[in-house]
Design a protein around this motif. Structure first.
Motif, mmCIF file in Angstrom:
data_model
loop_
_atom_site.group_PDB
_atom_site.id
_atom_site.type_symbol
_atom_site.label_atom_id
_atom_site.label_comp_id
_atom_site.label_asym_id
_atom_site.label_seq_id
_atom_site.Cartn_x
_atom_site.Cartn_y
_atom_site.Cartn_z
ATOM 1 N N ALA A 88 32.393 41.049 -18.515
ATOM 2 C CA ALA A 88 32.112 39.619 -18.651
ATOM 3 C C ALA A 88 32.906 39.015 -19.797
ATOM 4 N N ALA A 89 33.035 39.745 -20.900
ATOM 5 C CA ALA A 89 33.780 39.229 -22.048
ATOM 6 C C ALA A 89 35.248 39.039 -21.708
ATOM 7 N N SER A 90 35.793 39.963 -20.914
ATOM 8 C CA SER A 90 37.216 39.862 -20.575
ATOM 9 C C SER A 90 37.496 38.746 -19.573
ATOM 10 N N SER A 91 36.429 38.309 -18.855
ATOM 11 C CA SER A 91 36.628 37.250 -17.872
ATOM 12 C C SER A 91 35.979 35.935 -18.286
ATOM 13 N N SER A 92 35.515 35.889 -19.546
ATOM 14 C CA SER A 92 34.918 34.662 -20.105
ATOM 15 C C SER A 92 33.694 34.207 -19.322
ATOM 16 N N THR A 93 32.890 35.179 -18.854
ATOM 17 C CA THR A 93 31.673 34.811 -18.117
ATOM 18 C C THR A 93 30.465 35.508 -18.732
#
Length: 369
Positions: free
Chosen positions: A338-343
């Motif tokens: 989620a952090a790597s995809s900004s979600t």
């Protein structure tokens, strides 16, 4: 120390639980199974499954056909994680290595984590440090070097310095914890209330009203919560509890049990903070000629093979440590993704750990005083 589920990067290494999802009874289909059957590398299988360059169309089709035949479905966390930096998570434990090697909690938890990481083609970087802040330097160094995608933290302290450090460094983490503050970090939460209820229900049925609790160090948040909840719940039931701070070490469990059994008004039951101290308590009672469970019942907060194979067998709570290890690793990988995809907001930061289960054995019996 570095342990690894696999040496290649790529997609998920596990199948779903559908009727075609196993090559033999009880075996989950993995990338390794597909690679072995097709006589190609695991990396090639991963590239084919994830639509990445690096394999021919013929090979890609062979992989997809076999995956469909065997009912293989990549783990969603593993597929999403394929874009992360290292596919490695870190664990830094600030404990005496000699204690870690004999305490079943950590060993079984690490096995659960490794099992999960192996299934999703990821790795574990593990370091044991001293207990005087050395772990902070390792966390800082690994984060800045980009060696891991995130950390699992154990043994939370008051105002734990590891949490603000990792937040400052922007590295995801999951705290294996007994409380749930709103501090914007992942937490796998185990409920002391559940274990306390299991133990007190059992001791209450047996008529115990005078019990002792030998805990781990009070510096740990989870131990103070255990003590508070055990005291409050016992008082409501008319049960007296003495709390004594221990260290999880065998020698400590033995010495504190000796003091209790040779002192004034010895308890009719002793609850010990881990399996190792419980085995020590059993040995001391035998040496003193105190019958177990005739004169004193011995119970452990954490179950393990030590409790099962002791004579008499020690009543203990199975904390589902392997399952909790898997759950902590899964939550961390989802937060990393989620952090790597900004979600990040789409992932629940807090997850409840699997509930424990009381295993009744011969070391607990009716109170006779």
């Amino acid at each position: 120390m570095t342990t690894s589920g696999s040496g290649t990067n790529g997609g998920g290494d596990t199948a779903g639980d559908g009727p075609g999802g196993s090559t033999r009874r009880g075996h989950r289909v993995t990338i390794s199974d597909l690679a072995r059957r097709l006589e190609i590398s695991k990396a090639s299988v991963s590239y084919a499954l994830n639509g990445r360059a690096g394999v021919s169309e013929e090979t890609r089709q062979r992989v997809l056909d076999l995956a469909e035949e065997l009912g293989f479905h990549p783990n969603s966390a593993a597929v999403a994680l394929s874009a992360s930096r290292t596919r490695t998570i870190g664990i830094v434990i600030a404990r005496d290595p000699t204690l870690i090697s004999t305490e079943a909690f950590y060993m079984r938890t690490l096995v659960g984590i490794e099992q999960y990481l192996n299934e999703v083609d990821s790795s574990l970087l593990l370091r044991l440090t001293g207990e005087h802040g050395e772990d902070l330097e390792v966390l800082r160094r690994w984060s800045r070097q980009g060696r891991v995608d995130g950390f699992i933290l154990f043994d939370e302290l008051d105002d734990d310095p590891r949490i603000p450090l990792l937040k400052e460094l922007g590295v995801p983490c999951v705290v294996v914890s007994s409380n749930a503050p709103d501090d914007s970090v992942g937490r796998l939460i185990s409920s002391p209330e559940e274990t306390v209820t299991l133990l007190l229900d059992h001791l209450g049925e047996l008529g115990h009203t005078n019990i002792a609790h030998i805990s781990g160090p009070f510096t740990f948040v989870h131990e103070r919560l255990r003590m508070q909840i055990l005291r409050d719940r016992a008082t409501r039931r008319g049960i007296s509890v003495r709390h004594i701070e221990g260290s999880y070490r065998y020698d400590d469990g033995a010495e504190l049990t000796r003091q209790l059994l040779t002192g004034a008004n010895p308890p009719t039951a002793i609850v010990l903070g881990n399996d190792l101290m419980a085995v020590a308590a059993l040995r001391v009672a035998t040496e003193l000629g105190t019958a177990v469970p005739g004169e004193v019942s011995v119970l452990a907060w954490d179950d393990s093979p030590l409790c099962e194979f002791a004579r008499p067998g020690i009543t203990a709570v199975d904390q589902k440590t392997m399952e909790r290890g898997r759950a902590a690793a899964d939550l961390l990988l989802r937060l990393v993704t989620a952090a790597s995809s900004s979600t990040t907001s789409a992932v629940a930061l807090h997850q409840q750990a699997p509930a424990g289960e009381l295993h009744r054995r011969e070391s607990s019996g009716p109170a006779h005083r």
